[in-house]
Design a protein around this motif. Sequence first.
Motif, short mmCIF file in Angstrom:
data_model
loop_
_atom_site.label_atom_id
_atom_site.label_comp_id
_atom_site.label_asym_id
_atom_site.label_seq_id
_atom_site.Cartn_x
_atom_site.Cartn_y
_atom_site.Cartn_z
N GLY A 277 -4.84 -5.29 3.39
CA GLY A 277 -6.14 -4.86 2.89
C GLY A 277 -6.61 -3.55 3.47
N THR A 278 -5.99 -3.11 4.56
CA THR A 278 -6.43 -1.89 5.24
C THR A 278 -5.48 -0.74 4.93
OG1 THR A 278 -7.30 -3.23 7.04
CG2 THR A 278 -7.00 -0.87 7.47
N LEU A 279 -6.04 0.41 4.60
CA LEU A 279 -5.24 1.60 4.35
C LEU A 279 -5.04 2.38 5.64
CD1 LEU A 279 -6.81 2.73 0.98
CD2 LEU A 279 -4.49 1.90 1.31
N SER A 280 -3.89 2.97 5.78
CA SER A 280 -3.58 3.73 7.00
C SER A 280 -3.30 5.19 6.67
CB SER A 280 -2.36 3.14 7.68
OG SER A 280 -1.99 3.92 8.80
N TYR A 281 -3.70 6.05 7.60
CA TYR A 281 -3.38 7.48 7.52
C TYR A 281 -2.25 7.85 8.48
CZ TYR A 281 -6.10 7.76 11.80
OH TYR A 281 -6.57 7.57 13.07
N ARG A 282 -1.74 6.86 9.20
CA ARG A 282 -0.72 7.12 10.22
C ARG A 282 0.68 7.04 9.61
NH1 ARG A 282 -4.53 3.89 13.03
NH2 ARG A 282 -5.49 5.00 14.79
N ALA A 283 1.43 8.10 9.70
CA ALA A 283 2.77 8.13 9.13
C ALA A 283 3.66 7.05 9.74
CB ALA A 283 3.40 9.51 9.33
N GLY A 284 3.46 6.77 11.02
CA GLY A 284 4.31 5.78 11.69
C GLY A 284 4.17 4.38 11.17
N GLU A 285 3.12 4.12 10.40
CA GLU A 285 2.90 2.78 9.86
C GLU A 285 3.53 2.60 8.48
OE1 GLU A 285 -1.09 1.40 10.15
OE2 GLU A 285 -1.34 2.09 12.22
N ASN B 145 0.86 -1.18 0.00
CA ASN B 145 0.00 0.00 0.00
C ASN B 145 0.90 1.23 0.00
OD1 ASN B 145 -2.15 -1.74 0.21
ND2 ASN B 145 -2.63 -1.22 2.33
N MET B 146 0.47 2.26 -0.70
CA MET B 146 1.28 3.46 -0.83
C MET B 146 0.51 4.68 -0.32
SD MET B 146 4.10 2.41 -2.13
CE MET B 146 4.85 3.99 -2.55
N GLY B 147 1.28 5.65 0.16
CA GLY B 147 0.65 6.86 0.66
C GLY B 147 1.41 8.10 0.26
N TRP B 148 0.72 9.21 0.28
CA TRP B 148 1.33 10.52 0.14
C TRP B 148 1.06 11.30 1.42
CZ3 TRP B 148 4.49 12.42 -3.59
CH2 TRP B 148 4.54 11.75 -4.81
N PHE B 149 2.09 11.98 1.88
CA PHE B 149 2.02 12.85 3.05
C PHE B 149 2.62 14.19 2.68
CE2 PHE B 149 0.86 9.90 6.51
CZ PHE B 149 0.99 8.69 5.84
N ALA C 238 5.71 3.97 1.59
CA ALA C 238 5.22 2.61 1.40
C ALA C 238 4.98 1.95 2.74
CB ALA C 238 6.23 1.80 0.59
N ASP C 239 3.84 1.30 2.86
CA ASP C 239 3.52 0.50 4.04
C ASP C 239 4.22 -0.84 3.88
OD1 ASP C 239 2.34 -1.21 5.92
OD2 ASP C 239 0.41 -0.18 5.80
N PRO C 240 5.15 -1.19 4.76
CA PRO C 240 5.96 -2.40 4.55
C PRO C 240 5.19 -3.70 4.74
CG PRO C 240 6.46 -1.42 6.67
CD PRO C 240 5.55 -0.46 5.97
N ARG C 241 3.97 -3.64 5.23
CA ARG C 241 3.17 -4.85 5.44
C ARG C 241 2.53 -5.22 4.10
NH1 ARG C 241 0.22 -2.00 10.39
NH2 ARG C 241 0.28 -0.39 8.76
N ARG C 242 3.10 -6.20 3.47
CA ARG C 242 2.72 -6.54 2.11
C ARG C 242 1.29 -7.09 2.03
NH1 ARG C 242 7.33 -10.11 -0.38
NH2 ARG C 242 6.16 -9.64 -2.27
N PHE C 243 0.65 -6.79 0.91
CA PHE C 243 -0.69 -7.30 0.59
C PHE C 243 -1.72 -6.95 1.68
CE2 PHE C 243 1.19 -9.27 -2.91
CZ PHE C 243 2.27 -10.04 -2.51
N GLY D 74 6.89 2.42 6.42
CA GLY D 74 8.29 2.16 6.75
C GLY D 74 9.29 2.67 5.76
N TYR D 75 8.84 2.98 4.55
CA TYR D 75 9.75 3.46 3.51
C TYR D 75 9.28 4.84 3.05
CZ TYR D 75 10.84 -1.54 3.30
OH TYR D 75 11.18 -2.84 3.61
N TRP D 76 10.24 5.74 2.92
CA TRP D 76 9.93 7.12 2.57
C TRP D 76 10.87 7.63 1.48
CZ3 TRP D 76 5.98 9.99 4.78
CH2 TRP D 76 5.33 9.38 5.87
N GLY D 77 10.32 8.49 0.64
CA GLY D 77 11.15 9.22 -0.30
C GLY D 77 11.75 10.45 0.36
N GLN D 78 12.49 11.20 -0.43
CA GLN D 78 13.17 12.38 0.11
C GLN D 78 12.29 13.63 0.07
OE1 GLN D 78 13.43 11.41 -2.98
NE2 GLN D 78 13.20 13.31 -4.14
N GLY D 79 11.19 13.55 -0.63
CA GLY D 79 10.24 14.65 -0.68
C GLY D 79 10.44 15.54 -1.90
N THR D 80 9.37 16.21 -2.29
CA THR D 80 9.42 17.18 -3.37
C THR D 80 8.64 18.42 -2.94
OG1 THR D 80 9.07 17.53 -5.76
CG2 THR D 80 7.41 16.22 -4.60
N GLN D 81 9.21 19.58 -3.19
CA GLN D 81 8.62 20.83 -2.71
C GLN D 81 7.52 21.31 -3.64
OE1 GLN D 81 9.61 22.92 0.14
NE2 GLN D 81 7.62 23.81 -0.43
#
Length: 127
Positions: free
Chosen positions: A105-113, A33-37, A98-103, A115-122
């Motif tokens: 089914g539940t989406l999370s809004y919590r940044a702490g969940e 699962n992937m997220g944007w923050f 990226a949420d490191p828990r593969r496959f 585990g992988y992050w990009g460097q960011g874009t302004q």
Amino acid sequence: QVQLVESGGGLVQAGGSLRLSCAASGRTFGSYNMGWFRQAPGKEREFVAAITWTGGRTYYADSLKGRFTISRDNAKNTVDLQMNSLKPEDAAVYYCAADPRRFRGTLSYRAGEYGYWGQGTQVTVSS
């Protein structure tokens, strides 16, 4: 393990649009699962949107529904964020995660969940 690189940020006038893209390395991207923050100066990192590993479900911050759209292409290892009708308060550094828990089914809004992050874009929005 997955490495994430965001692109597409820049300066845009209020009311304009930007499309952010996140390119992922590795053969397991399609299982995360992937997220944007985003994080503005002096503020905490804030959830923007998330998408399941299949791309079948999405989840948005309430305040952004209708203006932002998250999508992914597992064949290209990318996840995008289309941002429309941008406002000055949307200005921030945007991060792909990226949420490191593969496959999962539940989406999370919590940044702490995530585990992988990009460097960011302004993203800067002028009024």
